[in-house]
Design a protein around this motif. Structure first.
Motif, PDB file in Angstrom:
ATOM      1  N   GLY A   1       0.797  -1.212   0.000  1.00  0.00           N
ATOM      2  CA  GLY A   1       0.000   0.000   0.000  1.00  0.00           C
ATOM      3  C   GLY A   1       0.830   1.262   0.000  1.00  0.00           C
ATOM      4  N   GLY A   2       2.097   1.130  -0.374  1.00  0.00           N
ATOM      5  CA  GLY A   2       3.002   2.274  -0.375  1.00  0.00           C
ATOM      6  C   GLY A   2       3.195   2.858  -1.761  1.00  0.00           C
ATOM      7  N   ARG A   3       3.934   3.944  -1.808  1.00  0.00           N
ATOM      8  CA  ARG A   3       4.193   4.642  -3.068  1.00  0.00           C
ATOM      9  C   ARG A   3       5.526   5.384  -2.967  1.00  0.00           C
ATOM     10  N   ARG A   4       5.959   5.894  -4.109  1.00  0.00           N
ATOM     11  CA  ARG A   4       7.209   6.653  -4.245  1.00  0.00           C
ATOM     12  C   ARG A   4       8.398   5.939  -3.597  1.00  0.00           C
ATOM     13  N   PRO A   5       8.625   4.671  -3.940  1.00  0.00           N
ATOM     14  CA  PRO A   5       9.777   3.969  -3.354  1.00  0.00           C
ATOM     15  C   PRO A   5      11.089   4.486  -3.947  1.00  0.00           C
ATOM     16  N   GLN A   6      12.091   4.577  -3.105  1.00  0.00           N
ATOM     17  CA  GLN A   6      13.427   4.951  -3.539  1.00  0.00           C
ATOM     18  C   GLN A   6      14.448   4.057  -2.856  1.00  0.00           C
ATOM     19  N   VAL A   7      15.496   3.724  -3.612  1.00  0.00           N
ATOM     20  CA  VAL A   7      16.699   3.123  -3.052  1.00  0.00           C
ATOM     21  C   VAL A   7      17.825   4.106  -3.318  1.00  0.00           C
TER      22      VAL A   7
ATOM     23  N   LEU B   1      29.560  11.519   0.476  1.00  0.00           N
ATOM     24  CA  LEU B   1      28.959  12.834   0.645  1.00  0.00           C
ATOM     25  C   LEU B   1      27.473  12.842   0.303  1.00  0.00           C
ATOM     26  N   LEU B   2      27.054  11.963  -0.615  1.00  0.00           N
ATOM     27  CA  LEU B   2      25.703  11.999  -1.164  1.00  0.00           C
ATOM     28  C   LEU B   2      25.035  10.632  -1.095  1.00  0.00           C
TER      29      LEU B   2
ATOM     30  N   ALA C   1      12.423   8.837  -9.020  1.00  0.00           N
ATOM     31  CA  ALA C   1      13.677   9.513  -9.353  1.00  0.00           C
ATOM     32  C   ALA C   1      13.904  10.635  -8.337  1.00  0.00           C
ATOM     33  N   GLY C   2      14.824  11.515  -8.642  1.00  0.00           N
ATOM     34  CA  GLY C   2      15.105  12.629  -7.747  1.00  0.00           C
ATOM     35  C   GLY C   2      16.570  12.984  -7.767  1.00  0.00           C
ATOM     36  N   GLU C   3      16.897  14.110  -7.158  1.00  0.00           N
ATOM     37  CA  GLU C   3      18.271  14.560  -7.075  1.00  0.00           C
ATOM     38  C   GLU C   3      19.004  13.847  -5.941  1.00  0.00           C
ATOM     39  N   PRO C   4      20.329  13.735  -6.059  1.00  0.00           N
ATOM     40  CA  PRO C   4      21.100  13.195  -4.931  1.00  0.00           C
ATOM     41  C   PRO C   4      20.854  14.011  -3.670  1.00  0.00           C
TER      42      PRO C   4
ATOM     43  N   PRO D   1      18.484   4.008 -10.285  1.00  0.00           N
ATOM     44  CA  PRO D   1      17.475   3.995 -11.348  1.00  0.00           C
ATOM     45  C   PRO D   1      16.812   2.627 -11.456  1.00  0.00           C
ATOM     46  N   GLY D   2      15.560   2.621 -11.899  1.00  0.00           N
ATOM     47  CA  GLY D   2      14.857   1.361 -12.084  1.00  0.00           C
ATOM     48  C   GLY D   2      13.379   1.597 -12.291  1.00  0.00           C
TER      49      GLY D   2
END
Length: 397
Positions: A45-51, A59-60, A71-74, A65-66
């Motif tokens: 039931g989740g959304r906007r997953p990021q690894v 530093l970052l 997506a998004g900035e470092p 990607p996948g």
């Protein structure tokens, strides 16, 4: 349950979900880790997953990607919620307009490859349990699939890397290991151009074995020499030999391969993690520092021998007893010998001052190692003409 009755073995939702990940893991191509994460998050039931993976300069945090991954900035480690999760190695729950953003550390043996983030409408204990276990599986997948693909390397690399640095990074063990009795954390600078510095460690039963080296010169020559030295160290260590014999094996390998004008400074340590008994030999390397009660208390001095490759006499083994909570700071000379034109060397006194300040924060060994390296680099105005490497070892008792 009475005798003869069988336990209920039917699948719960959580077991079925995580079990499917395990069932698919061994044949999962590396580039499909992202879609797998996205699929599991959707079913929760989740959304906007990021690894988000840590870059080589530490530093970052950089989005993997996948398909299905946001997506998004470092994100800057020292200035973001994801970075706070990464540094403290604890999950965070951040309220947002459309729900709760859950950020979880991706830990493997104490080494942290990054964080995983997902947004849910709300979070209860069942969500926390499943997400924590799923994050552990994702971390294991990232580590085990790394050797099959350049995807993760390409994600983490933020600037061109020299051939020598490529060799050194492929040679290194994980930068951190956190176990109940002992912890290790290291960092190399400059991350994208390191050449002659390296370290290695292994926890064999109750004995932690550590080596730190600094090969003379720069570039490919230094990286090649470091590779030979670490290879000889591992060969002797795995043969079960003692510290003097390990030195002899490394000395012969470097001398035979490179001749009498080349050398590698080195120190090798054995720590009994049940008793705190520490043994070490030093081959022309800067002496480690003992950090006790959150401050540098002494240098681990003692008899030394010539650097590896110069045919020195058999080294004498030094010994001391550690106390629970003691940390050893091992480092290469590039950390203290850097200087700008016409100015004095950075020096050990300044390094000790920064160690004492950071130790008083009470942060974990991995965070302290990173912060110390970056703090020292900033204190040198970001100027590094030589490799500057450090390794912290903590005996937890």
């Amino acid at each position: 349950m009475t005798a003869g009755q069988r336990a209920d073995r039917s699948e719960s939702f959580g077991e079925a979900l995580l079990g499917e990940v395990l069932d698919r893991a061994h044949e999962l191509p590396p580039h499909l880790i992202g879609p797998l994460v996205a699929d599991v998050v959707k079913r929760l039931g989740g959304r906007r997953p990021q690894v988000l993976l840590q870059d080589y300069g530490q530093l970052l945090l950089i989005p993997l990607p996948g398909d299905g991954l946001a997506a998004g900035e470092p994100q800057v480690i020292d200035d973001s919620e994801a970075g706070r999760c990464f540094l403290d190695a604890h999950p965070l729950e951040v309220p947002e307009d459309d729900g709760v953003r859950v950020v979880l550390p991706l830990l493997d043996g104490g080494d942290q490859v990054g964080v995983m983030a997902v947004t849910l409408d709300g979070v209860d204990d069942n969500d926390r349990r499943i997400l924590n276990r799923f994050a552990a599986l994702v971390a294991d997948l990232l580590v085990t699939k790394h050797g099959y693909s350049d995807l993760f390397f390409g994600t983490r690399r933020r600037e061109p890397m020299s051939v020598a640095a490529e060799m050194q990074w492929s040679l290194l063990p994980p930068l951190a290991m956190i176990m109940p009795r002992v912890a290790v954390a290291g960092i190399l600078e400059p991350a994208y151009d390191v050449a002659g510095d390296s370290f290695d460690y292994a926890l064999n039963a109750d004995i932690l074995q550590v080596a730190m080296i600094d090969a003379m010169g720069h570039g490919l020559d230094a990286a090649t020499m470091a590779t030979v030295a670490i290879g000889a160290y591992r060969h002797a260590r795995r043969a079960g030999t003692g510290l003097p014999e390990i030195y002899d094996c490394m000395d012969r390998a470097v001398a035979d391969q490179f001749g009498p004008e080349h050398f590698v400074t080195a120190q090798m340590l054995h720590l009994d993690t049940t008793t705190g008994r520490l043994q070490w030999v030093n081959a022309g390397h800067p002496s480690p520092m003992l950090v006790r009660d959150h401050r540098v208390t002494l240098r681990l001095t003692g008899p030394t021998t010539l650097p590896v490759g110069l045919g020195g006499p058999q080294p004498q083994t030094n010994e001391m007893k550690l106390e629970p909570g003691d940390r050893l700071l091992c480092f290469t000379d590039g950390l203290v010998e850097e200087h700008s034109a016409g100015e004095e060397e950075f020096g050990e006194d300044q390094m000790i001052d920064w160690v004492n300040q950071l130790e008083r924060t009470g942060r974990g060994i991995r965070t302290v190692a990173r912060a110390l390296s970056h703090t020292l680099k900033r204190a040198r105005a970001g100027h590094t003409t030589d490799d500057a490497t450090l390794l912290l070892v903590e005996w937890r008792g």
